[in-house]
Every structure is written in structure tokens, then in C-alpha cells.
Write an enzyme that holds these catalytic residues in place. Structure first.
Site, short mmCIF file in Angstrom:
data_model
loop_
_atom_site.label_atom_id
_atom_site.label_comp_id
_atom_site.label_asym_id
_atom_site.label_seq_id
_atom_site.Cartn_x
_atom_site.Cartn_y
_atom_site.Cartn_z
N HIS A 1 0.84 -1.21 0.00
CA HIS A 1 0.00 0.00 0.00
C HIS A 1 0.87 1.25 0.00
O HIS A 1 0.61 2.22 -0.70
CB HIS A 1 -0.88 0.06 1.26
CG HIS A 1 -1.87 -1.05 1.39
ND1 HIS A 1 -1.99 -1.80 2.53
CD2 HIS A 1 -2.80 -1.54 0.55
CE1 HIS A 1 -2.95 -2.69 2.39
NE2 HIS A 1 -3.46 -2.56 1.19
N LYS B 1 -17.85 -6.61 8.68
CA LYS B 1 -16.51 -7.20 8.57
C LYS B 1 -15.79 -7.19 9.91
O LYS B 1 -15.91 -6.23 10.67
CB LYS B 1 -15.69 -6.41 7.54
CG LYS B 1 -15.01 -7.27 6.50
CD LYS B 1 -14.47 -6.41 5.39
CE LYS B 1 -13.24 -7.03 4.77
NZ LYS B 1 -12.72 -6.23 3.66
N ARG C 1 -1.68 -6.57 -8.27
CA ARG C 1 -0.58 -7.48 -7.99
C ARG C 1 -0.51 -8.65 -8.96
O ARG C 1 0.56 -9.16 -9.25
CB ARG C 1 -0.72 -8.06 -6.56
CG ARG C 1 -0.35 -7.12 -5.47
CD ARG C 1 -0.84 -7.61 -4.14
NE ARG C 1 -2.30 -7.58 -4.09
CZ ARG C 1 -3.02 -7.71 -2.99
NH1 ARG C 1 -2.41 -7.94 -1.86
NH2 ARG C 1 -4.32 -7.65 -3.04
N SER D 1 -2.42 -7.76 3.17
CA SER D 1 -2.77 -7.56 4.58
C SER D 1 -3.17 -8.88 5.24
O SER D 1 -2.87 -9.12 6.41
CB SER D 1 -3.94 -6.58 4.71
OG SER D 1 -3.55 -5.28 4.33
P1 ADP Z 1 -9.59 -4.17 0.07
O1 ADP Z 1 -10.43 -4.36 1.27
O2 ADP Z 1 -10.15 -3.22 -0.96
O3 ADP Z 1 -9.05 -5.44 -0.54
P2 ADP Z 1 -6.87 -3.64 0.79
O4 ADP Z 1 -6.49 -2.77 1.93
O5 ADP Z 1 -6.51 -5.08 0.88
O6 ADP Z 1 -8.38 -3.37 0.64
O7 ADP Z 1 -6.26 -3.09 -0.58
C1 ADP Z 1 -6.49 -1.80 -1.06
C2 ADP Z 1 -5.80 -1.62 -2.41
O8 ADP Z 1 -4.41 -1.84 -2.28
C3 ADP Z 1 -6.25 -2.58 -3.51
O9 ADP Z 1 -6.27 -1.87 -4.75
C4 ADP Z 1 -5.18 -3.61 -3.56
O10 ADP Z 1 -5.05 -4.22 -4.83
C5 ADP Z 1 -3.97 -2.75 -3.26
N1 ADP Z 1 -2.86 -3.54 -2.73
C6 ADP Z 1 -2.85 -4.35 -1.66
N2 ADP Z 1 -1.64 -4.92 -1.47
C7 ADP Z 1 -0.85 -4.45 -2.48
C8 ADP Z 1 0.52 -4.68 -2.87
N3 ADP Z 1 1.32 -5.52 -2.19
N4 ADP Z 1 0.98 -4.04 -3.96
C9 ADP Z 1 0.16 -3.21 -4.66
N5 ADP Z 1 -1.13 -2.96 -4.36
C10 ADP Z 1 -1.62 -3.58 -3.28
#
Ligand code: ADP
Length: 151
Positions: free
Chosen positions: A17, A41, A90, A127
Site C-alpha cells: 500500500h 466485517k 498485484r 494484509s
Molecule cells: P480491500 O479491502 O479493498 O481489498 P486492501 O487494503 O486489501 O483493501 O487493498 C487496497 C488496495 O491496495 C487494492 O487496490 C489492492 O489491490 C492494493 N494492494 C494491496 N496490497 C498491495 C501490494 N502488495 N501491492 C500493490 N497494491 C496492493
């Protein structure tokens, strides 16, 4: 003013992120990191903890703000004059998922989704994996910004 929202759960924010946000700042005048609140959630970190991890990470970057929101991302955008949604990609699974959301959002409002490809070195970080490492007492500090610490 080119303003983008980077929406997500950020439970917790990871180096993946972090990389997308830092690169997003070079493209937009303001990046709003927005934590979507979903009452159904279960999260590992409270909303306050998740917000503070992000705020602390970017405390010296005036172009980045952190907020929480309820409801549709496009409604937040319309209310706050945000024209772009920033998302990270990703892998093919992310692409399929993000494609459906982006098409739906375009049906709902004239807002562009901008995708940044993950940096190679953070491409495997999610995450959900970080939470699993934390639960099992592993060294999660390699996967998250320094501001993310488990009490
Ligand atoms: P959500 O609940 O929308 O899945 P996340 O917090 O997991 O929320 O992810 C938010 C955004 O960050 C999404 O667009 C996801 O693809 C991106 N993201 C998560 N991890 C990575 C990473 N390692 N590299 C690039 N983008 C990421």
C-alpha cells in the site's frame, strides 16, 4: 486540482500500500487514503489504529490525507470532488476483481480508476498474510511500515 482516493481496508497498511500511495502522490495533487467502514466485517485492528498507522507513516507529506467513509466509494468521490480512484494490481486475480469494480463504478459515476502495478519487491504482500504472520508470532515488521506495531 487532481484529487484521488485510495480506498481499502488497510488492516493493516503494508509496504505494498505504502508504495502505491507514494507513487500516487507523484501523479495527483492530493491522495486521500480512505478506509472503508463495513459493519459486517471483522478487523484485526480498530479503525482508529488503522488510521493512525497511515497518518503516522505520512505525517510529513501534506498531499496525503487519511479519512474513513461509509457507503459507496463513488458517493464519497461525488461529495468530495474526487475525480480519480487509485488502486494497486498485484496479479491476475486482482485484475479480474478490480475490473468488475471499476466497470461498476463507471456505470455509477464519471470517475476514472487509475491502476498502478505493484512494485516487484512488494508484489507478494497482502494484509491477510500480514495478519496471519502476526497471529502466529512471526516477524511482520519486514512487511509493513515502521508505524505499524502490535501492542
Ligand atoms: P480491500 O479491502 O479493498 O481489498 P486492501 O487494503 O486489501 O483493501 O487493498 C487496497 C488496495 O491496495 C487494492 O487496490 C489492492 O489491490 C492494493 N494492494 C494491496 N496490497 C498491495 C501490494 N502488495 N501491492 C500493490 N497494491 C496492493
Amino acid at each position: 486540482m487532481r484529487r484521488a482516493i485510495f480506498p481499502g481496508s488497510f488492516d493493516p497498511i503494508t509496504l505494498g500500500h505504502y508504495d502505491i500511495i507514494e507513487r500516487g502522490v507523484t501523479l495527483f495533487d492530493e491522495v486521500i487514503v480512505a478506509i472503508g467502514v463495513n459493519a459486517d466485517k471483522k478487523y484485526m485492528f480498530t479503525l482508529e489504529e488503522r488510521m493512525n498507522f497511515i497518518k503516522e507513516s505520512f505525517k510529513d507529506e501534506p498531499k496525503i490525507t487519511v479519512v474513513s467513509y461509509k457507503g459507496l466509494t463513488v458517493d464519497f468521490c461525488l461529495k468530495n470532488n474526487v475525480k480519480f480512484i487509485l488502486r494497486g494490481l498485484r496479479n491476475p486475480a486482482d485484475f479480474e476483481f478490480e475490473k468488475a469494480i471499476a466497470h461498476t463504478n463507471r456505470d455509477l459515476a464519471p470517475i476514472e480508476t487509475v491502476f498502478l502495478l505493484t512494485a516487484a519487491k512488494t508484489s507478494y504482500i497482502a494484509s491477510s498474510i500480514v495478519r496471519d504472520v502476526i497471529r502466529n508470532n512471526g516477524d511482520y515488521t519486514k512487511l509493513v511500515p515502521k508505524t505499524v506495531r502490535v501492542k
